[in-house]
Scaffold this motif. Structure first.
Motif, PDB file in Angstrom:
ATOM      1  N   GLU A 136      52.472  42.098  37.093  1.00  0.00           N
ATOM      2  CA  GLU A 136      51.136  41.704  37.501  1.00  0.00           C
ATOM      3  C   GLU A 136      51.235  40.465  38.386  1.00  0.00           C
ATOM      4  N   PRO A 137      50.759  40.525  39.617  1.00  0.00           N
ATOM      5  CA  PRO A 137      50.899  39.397  40.535  1.00  0.00           C
ATOM      6  C   PRO A 137      49.984  38.230  40.169  1.00  0.00           C
ATOM      7  N   SER A 138      50.331  37.051  40.649  1.00  0.00           N
ATOM      8  CA  SER A 138      49.513  35.866  40.378  1.00  0.00           C
ATOM      9  C   SER A 138      48.161  35.925  41.067  1.00  0.00           C
ATOM     10  N   THR A 139      48.018  36.797  42.049  1.00  0.00           N
ATOM     11  CA  THR A 139      46.755  36.938  42.792  1.00  0.00           C
ATOM     12  C   THR A 139      45.746  37.825  42.059  1.00  0.00           C
ATOM     13  N   LEU A 140      46.132  38.392  40.905  1.00  0.00           N
ATOM     14  CA  LEU A 140      45.273  39.318  40.178  1.00  0.00           C
ATOM     15  C   LEU A 140      44.414  38.589  39.150  1.00  0.00           C
ATOM     16  N   HIS A 141      43.137  38.970  39.094  1.00  0.00           N
ATOM     17  CA  HIS A 141      42.198  38.442  38.101  1.00  0.00           C
ATOM     18  C   HIS A 141      41.527  39.630  37.428  1.00  0.00           C
ATOM     19  N   ARG A 142      41.512  39.663  36.107  1.00  0.00           N
ATOM     20  CA  ARG A 142      40.880  40.754  35.368  1.00  0.00           C
ATOM     21  C   ARG A 142      39.488  40.334  34.903  1.00  0.00           C
ATOM     22  N   VAL A 143      38.524  41.241  35.091  1.00  0.00           N
ATOM     23  CA  VAL A 143      37.136  40.940  34.749  1.00  0.00           C
ATOM     24  C   VAL A 143      36.577  42.102  33.939  1.00  0.00           C
ATOM     25  N   GLY A 144      36.219  41.841  32.696  1.00  0.00           N
ATOM     26  CA  GLY A 144      35.664  42.890  31.842  1.00  0.00           C
ATOM     27  C   GLY A 144      34.161  42.984  31.989  1.00  0.00           C
ATOM     28  N   VAL A 145      33.664  44.158  32.387  1.00  0.00           N
ATOM     29  CA  VAL A 145      32.220  44.365  32.611  1.00  0.00           C
ATOM     30  C   VAL A 145      31.850  45.791  32.216  1.00  0.00           C
ATOM     31  N   ASP A 146      30.722  45.936  31.546  1.00  0.00           N
ATOM     32  CA  ASP A 146      30.111  47.248  31.317  1.00  0.00           C
ATOM     33  C   ASP A 146      28.966  47.360  32.317  1.00  0.00           C
ATOM     34  N   PHE A 147      29.100  48.218  33.320  1.00  0.00           N
ATOM     35  CA  PHE A 147      28.113  48.297  34.392  1.00  0.00           C
ATOM     36  C   PHE A 147      26.715  48.663  33.885  1.00  0.00           C
ATOM     37  N   GLU A 148      26.638  49.393  32.781  1.00  0.00           N
ATOM     38  CA  GLU A 148      25.335  49.783  32.267  1.00  0.00           C
ATOM     39  C   GLU A 148      24.699  48.691  31.415  1.00  0.00           C
ATOM     40  N   ALA A 149      25.507  47.958  30.637  1.00  0.00           N
ATOM     41  CA  ALA A 149      24.953  47.000  29.679  1.00  0.00           C
ATOM     42  C   ALA A 149      24.974  45.566  30.175  1.00  0.00           C
ATOM     43  N   ASP A 150      25.891  45.220  31.077  1.00  0.00           N
ATOM     44  CA  ASP A 150      26.048  43.847  31.546  1.00  0.00           C
ATOM     45  C   ASP A 150      25.554  43.771  32.983  1.00  0.00           C
ATOM     46  N   ASP A 151      24.357  43.166  33.166  1.00  0.00           N
ATOM     47  CA  ASP A 151      23.790  43.139  34.511  1.00  0.00           C
ATOM     48  C   ASP A 151      24.179  41.884  35.291  1.00  0.00           C
ATOM     49  N   ASP A 152      25.109  41.085  34.771  1.00  0.00           N
ATOM     50  CA  ASP A 152      25.491  39.861  35.450  1.00  0.00           C
ATOM     51  C   ASP A 152      26.930  39.940  35.943  1.00  0.00           C
ATOM     52  N   LEU A 153      27.187  40.935  36.789  1.00  0.00           N
ATOM     53  CA  LEU A 153      28.515  41.113  37.369  1.00  0.00           C
ATOM     54  C   LEU A 153      28.962  39.864  38.098  1.00  0.00           C
ATOM     55  N   LEU A 154      28.069  39.257  38.852  1.00  0.00           N
ATOM     56  CA  LEU A 154      28.445  38.099  39.656  1.00  0.00           C
ATOM     57  C   LEU A 154      28.890  36.943  38.771  1.00  0.00           C
ATOM     58  N   ALA A 155      28.197  36.707  37.662  1.00  0.00           N
ATOM     59  CA  ALA A 155      28.592  35.627  36.754  1.00  0.00           C
ATOM     60  C   ALA A 155      29.985  35.875  36.185  1.00  0.00           C
ATOM     61  N   ARG A 156      30.281  37.130  35.831  1.00  0.00           N
ATOM     62  CA  ARG A 156      31.620  37.442  35.300  1.00  0.00           C
ATOM     63  C   ARG A 156      32.688  37.188  36.363  1.00  0.00           C
ATOM     64  N   LEU A 157      32.383  37.536  37.608  1.00  0.00           N
ATOM     65  CA  LEU A 157      33.339  37.295  38.688  1.00  0.00           C
ATOM     66  C   LEU A 157      33.569  35.797  38.895  1.00  0.00           C
ATOM     67  N   VAL A 158      32.485  35.024  38.932  1.00  0.00           N
ATOM     68  CA  VAL A 158      32.594  33.579  39.156  1.00  0.00           C
ATOM     69  C   VAL A 158      33.416  32.926  38.048  1.00  0.00           C
ATOM     70  N   GLU A 159      33.238  33.379  36.811  1.00  0.00           N
ATOM     71  CA  GLU A 159      34.020  32.845  35.695  1.00  0.00           C
ATOM     72  C   GLU A 159      35.520  33.060  35.907  1.00  0.00           C
ATOM     73  N   SER A 160      35.861  34.072  36.696  1.00  0.00           N
ATOM     74  CA  SER A 160      37.268  34.394  36.941  1.00  0.00           C
ATOM     75  C   SER A 160      37.791  33.778  38.239  1.00  0.00           C
ATOM     76  N   GLY A 161      36.969  32.950  38.898  1.00  0.00           N
ATOM     77  CA  GLY A 161      37.430  32.250  40.091  1.00  0.00           C
ATOM     78  C   GLY A 161      36.877  32.752  41.404  1.00  0.00           C
ATOM     79  N   PHE A 162      36.019  33.760  41.370  1.00  0.00           N
ATOM     80  CA  PHE A 162      35.452  34.330  42.587  1.00  0.00           C
ATOM     81  C   PHE A 162      34.563  33.306  43.279  1.00  0.00           C
ATOM     82  N   ASP A 163      34.644  33.237  44.602  1.00  0.00           N
ATOM     83  CA  ASP A 163      33.877  32.286  45.402  1.00  0.00           C
ATOM     84  C   ASP A 163      32.723  33.014  46.084  1.00  0.00           C
ATOM     85  N   THR A 164      31.505  32.760  45.645  1.00  0.00           N
ATOM     86  CA  THR A 164      30.341  33.451  46.206  1.00  0.00           C
ATOM     87  C   THR A 164      30.004  32.982  47.615  1.00  0.00           C
TER      88      THR A 164
END
Length: 276
Positions: free
Chosen positions: A127-155
């Motif tokens: 697994e490369p150092s550039t990889l970030h794993r984000v757990g999301v249930d598309f039906e139940a979790d409507d805050d995809l962006l928040a989960r991404l930001v928690e993992s380092g995503f830059d909006t």
């Protein structure tokens, strides 16, 4: 999805990608990790009597990955440095990523993500150092962006969203909500596949759809969302997307397979759209 279980359609899609390497020599889409991540081999699959005779589906899966990664390469050339793989399943791009400064975010149902880690470990795929794993249930979790930001995503920076083999298994509202999230990130691009309603298909197309729907329904992942092409394009425009490129069955036949046009456009599509 069944609670606590990895996606069975994700496994099936990965198997078709691997079979494409064997049966068509990866002519449409090459994936050198396709067999390794599965932890099986061609002879075992042939002996099981499955997957060999499903060429149309196999080719469609290869085409959507080829188109998606071609568009991704173009986005990276233009400066995009964030890739989000929605419903990552056993997708292998993050482990083949030739761009050391491009961060990859794999978003998936937690059970599927955990299963993938087991497959990677068993195959010895690092697994490369550039990889970030984000757990999301598309039906139940409507805050995809928040989960991404928690993992380092830059909006504040554009991203490329690869969303393959997922949309047909979501509710239309879950699809729309995810598109709204992507539309909030200026300069981003999304590639996803979708299907037209059954009443827009030929008789042969409807029968093929019924067989496939029954198969995935038995696996606990029924097909739910279908979209009229014109209505989907209108939705994308209202959300703030433009530069829509939509490949239908006939374009796929001519552009990727070198086959003559047969004038039949309905069915499965793969589409890209850019946020204004």
């Amino acid at each position: 999805m069944r609670a606590g279980e990895p996606s069975r359609t994700a496994y099936g899609a990965a198997m078709h990608r691997a079979m494409h390497q064997q049966l068509e020599g990866g002519r449409v889409f090459r994936d050198p990790l396709a067999w390794r991540i599965l932890g099986t081999d061609y002879d075992e699959v042939v002996a099981s009597g499955r997957y060999v005779d499903r060429k149309p589906l196999r080719i469609m899966i290869a085409v959507r990955h080829r188109f998606g990664e071609d568009r991704l390469a173009g986005a990276i050339e233009r400066g995009t440095r964030q890739v989000v793989i929605l419903g990552a399943g056993l997708d292998t791009f993050a482990y083949r990523n030739p761009f050391p400064d491009v961060a990859c975010y794999e978003v998936d149902f937690p059970a599927t993500g955990a299963w993938k880690q087991q497959q990677l470990a068993a195959a010895g795929i690092v697994e490369p150092s550039t990889l970030h794993r984000v757990g999301v249930d598309f039906e139940a979790d409507d805050d995809l962006l928040a989960r991404l930001v928690e993992s380092g995503f830059d909006t504040g920076r554009p991203a490329f969203f690869l969303w393959l083999g997922v949309v047909p298994y979501l509710t239309p509202e879950a699809v729309r909500q995810t598109l709204r999230t992507i539309a909030d990130i200026s300069g981003s691009e999304v590639v996803f596949d979708y299907t037209n309603p059954a009443d827009q298909l030929s008789e042969g197309g409807r029968l093929a759809r019924e067989r496939f729907s029954a198969r995935v329904g038995r696996a606990g992942e029924p097909m739910v969302a279908t979209f009229d092409t014109a209505e989907l394009h209108d939705l994308l425009g209202r959300l703030g997307f433009n530069q829509i490129v939509d490949l239908d069955r006939d374009v796929i036949r001519t552009r990727f397979l070198g086959l003559p046009s047969d004038g039949e456009s309905g069915g499965a599509h793969v589409l890209s759209a850019v946020v204004r």
